[in-house]
Design a protein around this motif. Structure first.
Motif, short mmCIF file in Angstrom:
data_model
loop_
_atom_site.label_atom_id
_atom_site.label_comp_id
_atom_site.label_asym_id
_atom_site.label_seq_id
_atom_site.Cartn_x
_atom_site.Cartn_y
_atom_site.Cartn_z
N ALA A 153 13.14 -7.43 -9.01
CA ALA A 153 12.78 -6.62 -9.42
C ALA A 153 11.51 -6.50 -7.96
N LEU A 154 10.79 -5.33 -7.92
CA LEU A 154 10.84 -4.36 -7.13
C LEU A 154 9.39 -3.76 -7.27
N GLY A 155 8.63 -3.78 -6.43
CA GLY A 155 6.91 -2.63 -6.92
C GLY A 155 6.57 -2.56 -5.55
N HIS A 156 6.06 -2.03 -5.97
CA HIS A 156 5.35 -0.74 -4.66
C HIS A 156 4.17 -0.25 -5.61
N TRP A 157 2.76 -0.71 -4.83
CA TRP A 157 1.88 -0.07 -5.01
C TRP A 157 1.01 0.36 -3.96
N ILE A 158 0.83 2.40 -3.75
CA ILE A 158 -0.64 2.87 -3.21
C ILE A 158 -1.90 3.20 -4.00
N GLU A 159 -2.42 3.44 -1.79
CA GLU A 159 -3.68 4.46 -2.88
C GLU A 159 -3.82 4.73 -1.86
N TYR B 284 -1.23 0.04 1.13
CA TYR B 284 -0.03 -0.13 0.91
C TYR B 284 0.01 -1.87 0.41
N GLN B 285 1.02 -1.91 -0.53
CA GLN B 285 1.37 -3.03 -0.82
C GLN B 285 3.34 -3.37 -0.94
N CYS B 286 3.77 -3.87 -0.80
CA CYS B 286 4.79 -4.34 -2.04
C CYS B 286 5.39 -5.42 -2.27
N VAL B 287 6.18 -5.70 -3.37
CA VAL B 287 5.98 -7.18 -3.73
C VAL B 287 8.10 -7.74 -4.14
N VAL B 288 8.59 -7.38 -3.31
CA VAL B 288 9.68 -7.33 -3.10
C VAL B 288 11.27 -8.73 -3.20
#
Length: 500
Positions: free
Chosen positions: A429-435, A444-448
């Motif tokens: 599961a890979l998530g990128h969060w952008i504002e 910008y945050q990545c939870v990899v």
């Protein structure tokens, strides 16, 4: 405290990982998993044009850049809201699918198989295969020449129990060499639609920038056919052989029992591999608001327990009590295992017919039950099943492309907005969060995947999945902790991604 064992750096993985084991009575009493470097991609992205993100984040990893590029694009598309053409969606599946295949093949053959295969068997080979003869002569020559590491990367290795059957060993080494060619073919398939690989140039919000032609369709289809033959005639039989030779690894390496997947490969009837969770054998709901990153034992001064939308990346290399450059992602304060095993279990619990059939067939051949998949060998089996599943899907998707029709939709970038891009990389599961604020990336945050799997202890002292999977493991020789290496490599760690 009992015997202390250090595996640092752990070889045959991506990046810099340290494993520390405390043994008591010949078994692992506690384990500590440490990411050993800091990179800072999230800080690099702040202040940049949002359209830089999918190119910069691909540099997080050379093995799975496609997944990072697509996660970034999906996060941006929540803000831009382009109307993706069908060709664009299918082409993305084809790009990611071929990337999955190359990643799974290299994990087994180049990274993990040498934990089970006796590579010294090549010295006794007297057949007619030119490649195997070349390999034998090279290893023999290296040893006679007194090289510091003769036969690297095959040797040196931990002493321990390996496959005894000479025919199986030599056959697996033949497939090891063939897998290098198969990986190159898979890269070629990715590049047909992605422009190049690694670090694809054709990935962009709105679709892909490569156009569809009959020539490209034929080229991709031919490669997938070759890869499928290798999966069926080499990869799956080798998994069965290793699982038969080492049945104890269906009892070793169980994770915390909670699994999570975001869903991947969109189709008309939903995802090929659906989103969801499995908790101790039962399907469970997935609420993305419950994801946080805890930092008590991480080398960051960022506040603990933040959702990625509010995440911070503030390095603190001398922080007391911390031992890893990974944060500790948690779902509702619980560790989650992610990756091929998680995807297969979620799909199995969701009643995905093809997955159920493939899992039951493989487990039936081995005389195993679905519950035994939560193990080191179960991870290898799930990865092979997924490889075949994805290859078969790619062979279907390629025939759905329509030459001459668009692959890309235009859009406007607004002054502000926020989005989350959730996808499944080969490792999980890979998530990128952008504002975005004032047309620039404000956060910008990545939870990899490997941040989930190789996380350190959380605020409550609960170990991460790799750490917990090692607890209770028998280690016959502390000087040769082969058993522990097998468990860790079954997760296919990518520390380059995890420390991003």
């Amino acid at each position: 405290m009992g015997t202390l064992v250090e595996l640092s750096p752990l070889t045959r993985i991506e990046g810099h990982l340290g494993i520390r084991l405390e043994l008591d009575g010949g078994k692992v009493a506690s384990a500590y998993c440490a990411g050993e470097m800091f990179r800072g991609f999230e800080n690099i992205l702040r202040g940049r044009d949002p359209l830089d993100a999918q190119q910069i984040t691909q540099r997080i990893c050379g093995v799975c850049p496609i997944s990072h590029g697509l996660a970034s694009i999906l996060a941006q598309e929540q803000i831009y809201n382009p109307a993706l053409p069908p060709n664009g969606v299918i082409a993305r599946n084809l790009i990611l699918g071929a990337n999955y295949i190359q990643s799974h093949l290299i994990h087994f053959y180049q990274l993990s198989a040498l934990d089970f295969v006796d590579v010294t068997a090549i010295l006794g080979y007297h057949g007619a295969d030119p490649a195997l003869n070349d390999l034998r002569d090279w290893v023999s020559g290296q040893r006679k020449a007194g090289a510091i590491s003769p036969g690297a990367p095959f040797l040196p290795r931990y002493a321990g129990h390996y496959i005894q059957d000479a025919g199986l060993n030599v056959g697996a080494l033949k497939h090891y060499l063939q897998a290098l060619d198969m990986r190159a073919l898979a890269h070629q398939a990715v590049a047909i639609w992605a422009g190049k690989v690694p670090h694809a140039t054709a990935l962009a919000p709105g679709g892909v920038t490569e156009q569809v032609s009959a020539k490209k369709i034929a080229a991709y289809a031919a490669i997938i056919d070759q890869l499928s033959v290798f999966i069926d005639t080499a990869y799956l039989p080798d998994i069965l052989a290793v699982a038969t030779a080492f049945p104890e690894y269906f009892q070793h390496g169980a994770g915390p029992g909670d699994f999570m997947a975001y869903g991947v490969f969109p189709q008309e009837d939903g995802f090929l591999l659906p989103a969801g969770r499995v908790s101790h054998g039962q399907a469970a709901s997935l609420d993305l608001t419950k994801i946080t990153e805890q930092t008590t034992h991480s080398l960051f001064s960022s506040p603990s327990g933040l959702h990625p939308t509010k995440g911070q990346t503030i390095p603190a290399p001398r922080k007391s009590g911390a031992y890893s450059w990974l944060k500790a992602p948690r779902y509702d304060n619980r560790p989650q295992e992610v990756g091929p095993l998680a995807r297969i279990l979620v799909a199995y619990q969701a009643g995905q017919a093809q997955v159920r059939e493939m899992v039951d067939q493989l487990l039936g051949a081995l005389g195993r039950q679905p519950a035994e998949l939560n193990s080191a060998m179960g991870r290898h089996a799930a990865r092979a099943i997924e490889c075949k599943l994805v290859a078969e899907a790619c062979a279907r998707w390629i025939n759905q492309l329509k030459p001459g029709e668009p692959t890309y939709a235009d859009f406007d970038v607004p002054a502000s907005g926020a989005g989350a891009g959730l996808i499944e990389a080969p490792r999980g599961a890979l998530g990128h969060w952008i504002e975005i604020a004032d047309y620039r990336i404000a956060n910008y945050q990545c939870v990899v995947p490997t941040t989930w799997n190789c996380s350190p202890r959380d605020d409550a002292g609960v170990p991460g999945p790799v750490e917990s999977s090692l607890e209770g493991l028998p280690v016959a020789d502390p000087q040769n902790p082969l058993e522990a290496a097998r468990i860790v490599r079954s997760f296919d760690p990518c520390l380059a991604c995890a420390v991003h």
